[in-house]
Design a protein around this motif. Structure first.
Motif, PDB file in Angstrom:
ATOM      1  N   HIS A  21       0.843  -1.197   0.000  1.00  0.00           N
ATOM      2  CA  HIS A  21       0.000   0.000   0.000  1.00  0.00           C
ATOM      3  C   HIS A  21       0.882   1.251   0.000  1.00  0.00           C
ATOM      4  N   PRO A  22       0.582   2.209  -0.868  1.00  0.00           N
ATOM      5  CA  PRO A  22       1.438   3.406  -0.955  1.00  0.00           C
ATOM      6  C   PRO A  22       1.484   4.239   0.326  1.00  0.00           C
ATOM      7  N   ASN A  23       0.470   4.150   1.168  1.00  0.00           N
ATOM      8  CA  ASN A  23       0.457   4.927   2.412  1.00  0.00           C
ATOM      9  C   ASN A  23       0.952   4.140   3.625  1.00  0.00           C
ATOM     10  N   ASP A  24       1.384   2.924   3.413  1.00  0.00           N
ATOM     11  CA  ASP A  24       1.910   2.116   4.514  1.00  0.00           C
ATOM     12  C   ASP A  24       3.411   2.371   4.622  1.00  0.00           C
ATOM     13  N   PRO A  25       3.856   2.975   5.729  1.00  0.00           N
ATOM     14  CA  PRO A  25       5.284   3.284   5.866  1.00  0.00           C
ATOM     15  C   PRO A  25       6.173   2.051   5.957  1.00  0.00           C
ATOM     16  N   GLY A  26       5.580   0.877   6.152  1.00  0.00           N
ATOM     17  CA  GLY A  26       6.356  -0.360   6.230  1.00  0.00           C
ATOM     18  C   GLY A  26       6.797  -0.878   4.879  1.00  0.00           C
ATOM     19  N   GLY A  27       6.218  -0.335   3.802  1.00  0.00           N
ATOM     20  CA  GLY A  27       6.576  -0.794   2.461  1.00  0.00           C
ATOM     21  C   GLY A  27       5.979  -2.156   2.154  1.00  0.00           C
ATOM     22  N   LEU A  28       6.643  -2.896   1.279  1.00  0.00           N
ATOM     23  CA  LEU A  28       6.185  -4.228   0.908  1.00  0.00           C
ATOM     24  C   LEU A  28       6.014  -5.073   2.158  1.00  0.00           C
ATOM     25  N   THR A  29       4.867  -5.721   2.260  1.00  0.00           N
ATOM     26  CA  THR A  29       4.540  -6.531   3.419  1.00  0.00           C
ATOM     27  C   THR A  29       4.124  -7.916   2.960  1.00  0.00           C
ATOM     28  N   MET A  30       4.679  -8.934   3.597  1.00  0.00           N
ATOM     29  CA  MET A  30       4.333 -10.332   3.309  1.00  0.00           C
ATOM     30  C   MET A  30       3.790 -10.952   4.589  1.00  0.00           C
ATOM     31  N   LEU A  31       2.542 -11.416   4.542  1.00  0.00           N
ATOM     32  CA  LEU A  31       1.920 -12.065   5.699  1.00  0.00           C
ATOM     33  C   LEU A  31       2.046 -11.208   6.958  1.00  0.00           C
ATOM     34  N   GLY A  32       1.988  -9.891   6.777  1.00  0.00           N
ATOM     35  CA  GLY A  32       2.030  -8.968   7.899  1.00  0.00           C
ATOM     36  C   GLY A  32       3.410  -8.495   8.314  1.00  0.00           C
ATOM     37  N   LEU A  33       4.454  -9.039   7.730  1.00  0.00           N
ATOM     38  CA  LEU A  33       5.820  -8.621   8.061  1.00  0.00           C
ATOM     39  C   LEU A  33       6.291  -7.613   7.025  1.00  0.00           C
ATOM     40  N   SER A  34       6.696  -6.437   7.501  1.00  0.00           N
ATOM     41  CA  SER A  34       7.069  -5.367   6.575  1.00  0.00           C
ATOM     42  C   SER A  34       8.553  -5.424   6.219  1.00  0.00           C
ATOM     43  N   GLU A  44      13.161 -13.171   1.331  1.00  0.00           N
ATOM     44  CA  GLU A  44      13.132 -14.628   1.246  1.00  0.00           C
ATOM     45  C   GLU A  44      11.707 -15.129   1.022  1.00  0.00           C
ATOM     46  N   MET A  45      10.744 -14.534   1.728  1.00  0.00           N
ATOM     47  CA  MET A  45       9.348 -14.938   1.580  1.00  0.00           C
ATOM     48  C   MET A  45       8.842 -14.650   0.170  1.00  0.00           C
ATOM     49  N   SER A  46       9.258 -13.529  -0.403  1.00  0.00           N
ATOM     50  CA  SER A  46       8.817 -13.161  -1.753  1.00  0.00           C
ATOM     51  C   SER A  46       9.262 -14.173  -2.794  1.00  0.00           C
ATOM     52  N   ALA A  47      10.418 -14.774  -2.565  1.00  0.00           N
ATOM     53  CA  ALA A  47      10.978 -15.731  -3.523  1.00  0.00           C
ATOM     54  C   ALA A  47      10.539 -17.169  -3.253  1.00  0.00           C
ATOM     55  N   ALA A  48       9.920 -17.400  -2.104  1.00  0.00           N
ATOM     56  CA  ALA A  48       9.579 -18.765  -1.687  1.00  0.00           C
ATOM     57  C   ALA A  48       8.146 -19.117  -2.063  1.00  0.00           C
ATOM     58  N   PRO A  49       7.859 -20.410  -2.155  1.00  0.00           N
ATOM     59  CA  PRO A  49       6.454 -20.815  -2.301  1.00  0.00           C
ATOM     60  C   PRO A  49       5.673 -20.412  -1.056  1.00  0.00           C
ATOM     61  N   GLU A  50       4.355 -20.289  -1.189  1.00  0.00           N
ATOM     62  CA  GLU A  50       3.545 -19.780  -0.078  1.00  0.00           C
ATOM     63  C   GLU A  50       3.706 -20.594   1.203  1.00  0.00           C
ATOM     64  N   ALA A  57       7.300 -16.718   8.248  1.00  0.00           N
ATOM     65  CA  ALA A  57       6.507 -15.751   9.022  1.00  0.00           C
ATOM     66  C   ALA A  57       6.220 -16.281  10.425  1.00  0.00           C
ATOM     67  N   ARG A  58       5.845 -17.542  10.524  1.00  0.00           N
ATOM     68  CA  ARG A  58       5.550 -18.131  11.831  1.00  0.00           C
ATOM     69  C   ARG A  58       6.771 -18.075  12.749  1.00  0.00           C
ATOM     70  N   GLU A  59       7.955 -18.334  12.211  1.00  0.00           N
ATOM     71  CA  GLU A  59       9.183 -18.270  13.014  1.00  0.00           C
ATOM     72  C   GLU A  59       9.392 -16.863  13.562  1.00  0.00           C
ATOM     73  N   VAL A  60       9.209 -15.867  12.700  1.00  0.00           N
ATOM     74  CA  VAL A  60       9.374 -14.475  13.127  1.00  0.00           C
ATOM     75  C   VAL A  60       8.314 -14.108  14.159  1.00  0.00           C
ATOM     76  N   TYR A  61       7.071 -14.464  13.884  1.00  0.00           N
ATOM     77  CA  TYR A  61       5.992 -14.125  14.810  1.00  0.00           C
ATOM     78  C   TYR A  61       6.182 -14.771  16.185  1.00  0.00           C
ATOM     79  N   ARG A  62       6.626 -16.005  16.213  1.00  0.00           N
ATOM     80  CA  ARG A  62       6.834 -16.653  17.520  1.00  0.00           C
ATOM     81  C   ARG A  62       7.940 -15.915  18.289  1.00  0.00           C
TER      82      ARG A  62
END
Length: 154
Positions: A21-34, A44-50, A57-62
């Motif tokens: 989103h252009p107004n999101d200061p976090g920039g590109l976001t994948m599964l909530g991680l900016s 890494e997430m952008s290049a990986a299969p879903e 993402a789960r590793e980061v969130y935990r």
């Protein structure tokens, strides 16, 4: 399913897969991680299969949210509510709200009040933020009282 898994199901429901989103200061976001805060993981997430992106993402969130907020030591549903608040508002804000809340319902009211405070600065996100908090409330109520929650929706 443990509560971390339940929390992640809710987070993934609301965060979606990819956003820029252009107004999101976090920039590109994948599964909530900016990419602003997690540039390596997002790349890494952008290049990986879903399925692999979800594992990352789960590793980061935990590590960064669940553990830092001490959610494993909290009772349900406060554990999931604090986790989702940390994802949506940051760990510091989630812990601040927890310190001043008289229970999980009060915590959610304080979260919505915070949205109202910042909504004038970010009005394009306000409705989604409030809908997310209301959906979290509904999800918790449905688990606590499955029969009454079903009849309330009829």
């Amino acid at each position: 399913m443990d509560n971390f898994d339940r929390a992640m199901d809710f987070v993934f429901k609301w965060e979606g897969y990819r956003s820029d989103h252009p107004n999101d200061p976090g920039g590109l976001t994948m599964l909530g991680l900016s990419s602003k805060y997690y540039p390596g993981e997002v790349a890494e997430m952008s290049a990986a299969p879903e399925h692999r992106a979800r594992e990352i993402a789960r590793e980061v969130y935990r590590r960064e949210y669940w553990d830092r907020c001490g959610c494993a030591e909290l009772d349900y549903p406060l554990d999931i509510i604090v986790m989702d608040t940390a994802v949506n508002m940051g760990v510091s804000r989630a812990l601040e709200l927890k310190a001043g809340a008289a229970g999980w319902q009060d915590y959610l009211f304080k979260r919505i009040a915070r949205y109202a405070d910042i909504g004038s600065k970010r009005p394009e996100f306000l409705r989604g933020w409030i809908n997310r908090a209301l959906d979290l409330y509904a999800a918790v109520r449905a688990e606590e009282h499955p029969i009454s929650a079903m009849t309330e929706r009829v």
